[in-house]
Scaffold this motif. Structure first.
Motif, mmCIF file in Angstrom:
data_model
loop_
_atom_site.group_PDB
_atom_site.id
_atom_site.type_symbol
_atom_site.label_atom_id
_atom_site.label_comp_id
_atom_site.label_asym_id
_atom_site.label_seq_id
_atom_site.Cartn_x
_atom_site.Cartn_y
_atom_site.Cartn_z
ATOM 1 N N THR A 1 0.842 -1.191 0.000
ATOM 2 C CA THR A 1 0.000 0.000 0.000
ATOM 3 C C THR A 1 0.879 1.243 0.000
ATOM 4 O OG1 THR A 1 -1.695 -1.185 1.216
ATOM 5 C CG2 THR A 1 -1.814 1.214 1.258
ATOM 6 N N GLY A 2 0.537 2.202 -0.842
ATOM 7 C CA GLY A 2 1.286 3.450 -0.933
ATOM 8 C C GLY A 2 2.433 3.421 -1.929
ATOM 9 N N SER A 3 2.610 2.291 -2.638
ATOM 10 C CA SER A 3 3.667 2.216 -3.652
ATOM 11 C C SER A 3 3.359 3.178 -4.786
ATOM 12 C CB SER A 3 3.767 0.797 -4.215
ATOM 13 O OG SER A 3 4.239 -0.091 -3.251
ATOM 14 N N GLY A 4 4.390 3.747 -5.380
ATOM 15 C CA GLY A 4 4.198 4.655 -6.500
ATOM 16 C C GLY A 4 3.703 3.932 -7.734
ATOM 17 N N PRO A 5 2.732 4.501 -8.434
ATOM 18 C CA PRO A 5 2.228 3.889 -9.668
ATOM 19 C C PRO A 5 3.162 4.174 -10.847
ATOM 20 C CG PRO A 5 1.064 5.927 -9.241
ATOM 21 C CD PRO A 5 2.006 5.721 -8.083
ATOM 22 N N ILE A 6 2.924 3.483 -11.954
ATOM 23 C CA ILE A 6 3.638 3.770 -13.194
ATOM 24 C C ILE A 6 2.740 4.661 -14.046
ATOM 25 C CG2 ILE A 6 2.809 1.638 -14.300
ATOM 26 C CD1 ILE A 6 5.584 1.556 -15.748
ATOM 27 N N ARG A 7 3.359 5.616 -14.722
ATOM 28 C CA ARG A 7 2.588 6.559 -15.543
ATOM 29 C C ARG A 7 3.176 6.587 -16.947
ATOM 30 N NH1 ARG A 7 1.633 12.950 -14.280
ATOM 31 N NH2 ARG A 7 3.784 13.119 -14.940
ATOM 32 N N PHE A 8 2.289 6.454 -17.946
ATOM 33 C CA PHE A 8 2.677 6.483 -19.354
ATOM 34 C C PHE A 8 2.260 7.808 -19.968
ATOM 35 C CE2 PHE A 8 2.196 2.066 -18.168
ATOM 36 C CZ PHE A 8 3.353 1.510 -18.686
ATOM 37 N N GLU A 9 3.076 8.305 -20.884
ATOM 38 C CA GLU A 9 2.852 9.608 -21.524
ATOM 39 C C GLU A 9 2.430 9.416 -22.976
ATOM 40 O OE1 GLU A 9 5.925 12.921 -23.094
ATOM 41 O OE2 GLU A 9 6.017 12.557 -20.930
ATOM 42 N N ASP A 10 1.426 10.165 -23.399
ATOM 43 C CA ASP A 10 0.995 10.148 -24.797
ATOM 44 C C ASP A 10 2.197 10.533 -25.666
ATOM 45 O OD1 ASP A 10 -0.041 10.756 -27.336
ATOM 46 O OD2 ASP A 10 -1.870 11.634 -26.518
ATOM 47 N N PRO A 11 2.609 9.667 -26.600
ATOM 48 C CA PRO A 11 3.790 9.975 -27.409
ATOM 49 C C PRO A 11 3.613 11.189 -28.315
ATOM 50 C CG PRO A 11 2.719 8.000 -28.214
ATOM 51 C CD PRO A 11 2.029 8.380 -26.936
ATOM 52 N N ARG A 12 2.376 11.645 -28.508
ATOM 53 C CA ARG A 12 2.140 12.821 -29.352
ATOM 54 C C ARG A 12 2.306 14.120 -28.575
ATOM 55 N NH1 ARG A 12 -3.793 11.282 -30.703
ATOM 56 N NH2 ARG A 12 -3.600 11.089 -28.456
ATOM 57 N N LEU A 13 2.459 14.031 -27.265
ATOM 58 C CA LEU A 13 2.476 15.213 -26.407
ATOM 59 C C LEU A 13 3.445 16.312 -26.879
ATOM 60 C CD1 LEU A 13 0.842 16.056 -23.961
ATOM 61 C CD2 LEU A 13 2.652 15.153 -22.503
ATOM 62 N N PRO A 14 4.673 15.991 -27.287
ATOM 63 C CA PRO A 14 5.585 17.060 -27.721
ATOM 64 C C PRO A 14 5.100 17.824 -28.957
ATOM 65 C CG PRO A 14 6.807 15.048 -27.301
ATOM 66 C CD PRO A 14 5.351 14.696 -27.233
ATOM 67 N N MET A 15 4.201 17.214 -29.757
ATOM 68 C CA MET A 15 3.704 17.877 -30.957
ATOM 69 C C MET A 15 2.425 18.673 -30.718
ATOM 70 S SD MET A 15 5.862 15.483 -31.870
ATOM 71 C CE MET A 15 5.192 13.854 -31.905
ATOM 72 N N MET A 16 1.893 18.619 -29.515
ATOM 73 C CA MET A 16 0.610 19.275 -29.225
ATOM 74 C C MET A 16 0.839 20.697 -28.718
ATOM 75 S SD MET A 16 -1.457 16.230 -27.368
ATOM 76 C CE MET A 16 -1.708 14.645 -28.096
ATOM 77 N N MET A 17 1.359 21.546 -29.576
ATOM 78 C CA MET A 17 1.746 22.901 -29.183
ATOM 79 C C MET A 17 0.588 23.717 -28.630
ATOM 80 S SD MET A 17 4.265 23.777 -32.348
ATOM 81 C CE MET A 17 3.024 23.337 -33.543
ATOM 82 N N ALA A 18 -0.560 23.645 -29.248
ATOM 83 C CA ALA A 18 -1.684 24.482 -28.833
ATOM 84 C C ALA A 18 -2.915 23.657 -28.473
ATOM 85 C CB ALA A 18 -2.021 25.471 -29.947
ATOM 86 N N ALA A 19 -2.694 22.411 -28.100
ATOM 87 C CA ALA A 19 -3.830 21.546 -27.775
ATOM 88 C C ALA A 19 -4.502 22.017 -26.493
ATOM 89 C CB ALA A 19 -3.363 20.107 -27.619
ATOM 90 N N PRO A 20 -5.815 22.051 -26.452
ATOM 91 C CA PRO A 20 -6.510 22.437 -25.226
ATOM 92 C C PRO A 20 -6.367 21.354 -24.157
ATOM 93 C CG PRO A 20 -8.069 22.046 -27.024
ATOM 94 C CD PRO A 20 -6.704 21.813 -27.560
ATOM 95 N N THR A 21 -6.578 21.740 -22.926
ATOM 96 C CA THR A 21 -6.539 20.801 -21.808
ATOM 97 C C THR A 21 -7.707 19.820 -21.932
ATOM 98 O OG1 THR A 21 -5.597 22.538 -20.439
ATOM 99 C CG2 THR A 21 -6.529 20.645 -19.295
ATOM 100 N N ARG A 22 -7.462 18.573 -21.617
ATOM 101 C CA ARG A 22 -8.515 17.557 -21.664
ATOM 102 C C ARG A 22 -9.347 17.631 -20.376
ATOM 103 N NH1 ARG A 22 -8.460 15.105 -26.813
ATOM 104 N NH2 ARG A 22 -6.304 14.766 -27.371
ATOM 105 N N LEU A 23 -10.585 17.216 -20.477
ATOM 106 C CA LEU A 23 -11.454 17.150 -19.310
ATOM 107 C C LEU A 23 -10.913 16.100 -18.339
ATOM 108 C CD1 LEU A 23 -14.903 17.201 -21.144
ATOM 109 C CD2 LEU A 23 -13.871 19.057 -19.809
ATOM 110 N N PRO A 24 -11.098 16.291 -17.042
ATOM 111 C CA PRO A 24 -10.580 15.325 -16.061
ATOM 112 C C PRO A 24 -11.121 13.911 -16.251
ATOM 113 C CG PRO A 24 -11.389 17.308 -14.962
ATOM 114 C CD PRO A 24 -11.760 17.423 -16.412
ATOM 115 N N ASP A 25 -12.329 13.778 -16.794
ATOM 116 C CA ASP A 25 -12.921 12.456 -16.996
ATOM 117 C C ASP A 25 -12.823 11.994 -18.453
ATOM 118 O OD1 ASP A 25 -14.695 14.280 -18.051
ATOM 119 O OD2 ASP A 25 -16.481 13.323 -17.209
ATOM 120 N N ALA A 26 -11.833 12.521 -19.197
ATOM 121 C CA ALA A 26 -11.644 12.115 -20.594
ATOM 122 C C ALA A 26 -11.410 10.607 -20.663
ATOM 123 C CB ALA A 26 -10.449 12.847 -21.199
#
Length: 196
Positions: free
Chosen positions: A126-151
């Protein structure tokens, strides 16, 4: 009507019944005690815990429990390669253990010179850190709007997974990922690997 393009698969399986997690945990703790070079590397690099990443490259030859695990991983890698429609049989290139203490983390990274990477979680208190993956397109999203929290998960910029003991994850090695700091007091044990 829309359709999904350029999906990023994540392979997940429960190996609780397929691998002896208690034996792996014992082997990881024994390595952490016996591997002076690994402990020195961890101290020099500020690693909160122990990893054999920079010190031992022969775990399947060193310990039968890792040899058996290597065979199980190879079968799962072959399954994932078929799901990816690859015309190649992945070959285990490297395998290392991680013993992460409270507050320990791995900053965001990829695994160069590999085609598949992954982790088997051996003990996840309990309390172990999770693993998090990043959208590989993120560096190209210069003007992308923020996603909704429940996307929906496929539309998120980051996907966080809290594994349990026995969880096996595989991903293509170019996928950027990190282990977030945990708040638990007990050690989080895992085995990570690369296939070429």
């Amino acid at each position: 009507m829309s359709r999904s393009l350029f999906v990023t698969p994540l392979y997940e399986s429960d190996l609780n019944a397929a691998v002896p997690l208690d034996q792996l945990a014992h082997s990881i703790r024994t390595l952490a005690e016996d591997d002076a070079a690994g402990r020195r590397w961890c101290r020099e690099h500020g690693y909160k815990g122990y990893t054999s990443y920079a010190s031992l490259d022969d775990l399947p030859r060193r310990d039968p429990v890792f040899a058996a695990l290597a065979r199980t991983l190879a079968r799962n890698a072959a399954t994932f390669a078929r799901e990816l429609a690859w015309d190649v049989k992945p070959r285990l290139d490297s395998l290392w253990v991680n013993l992460l203490r409270c507050g320990g983390h791995h900053s965001a990274h990829i695994h160069p010179h590999s085609i598949l990477s992954g982790t088997l979680y051996v003990e996840v208190p309990t309390g172990s850190g999770p693993i998090r993956f990043e959208d590989p397109r993120l560096p190209m999203m210069m003007a992308a709007p923020t996603r909704l929290p429940d996307a929906p998960e496929p539309l998120r910029s980051f996907v966080t997974i809290q594994p349990t003991a026995g969880t096996l994850l595989f991903w293509e090695s170019w996928l950027r990922h990190e282990v977030l700091p945990g708040s638990g007091r007990a050690e989080r044990l895992s085995v990570s690997f690369n296939f070429a």
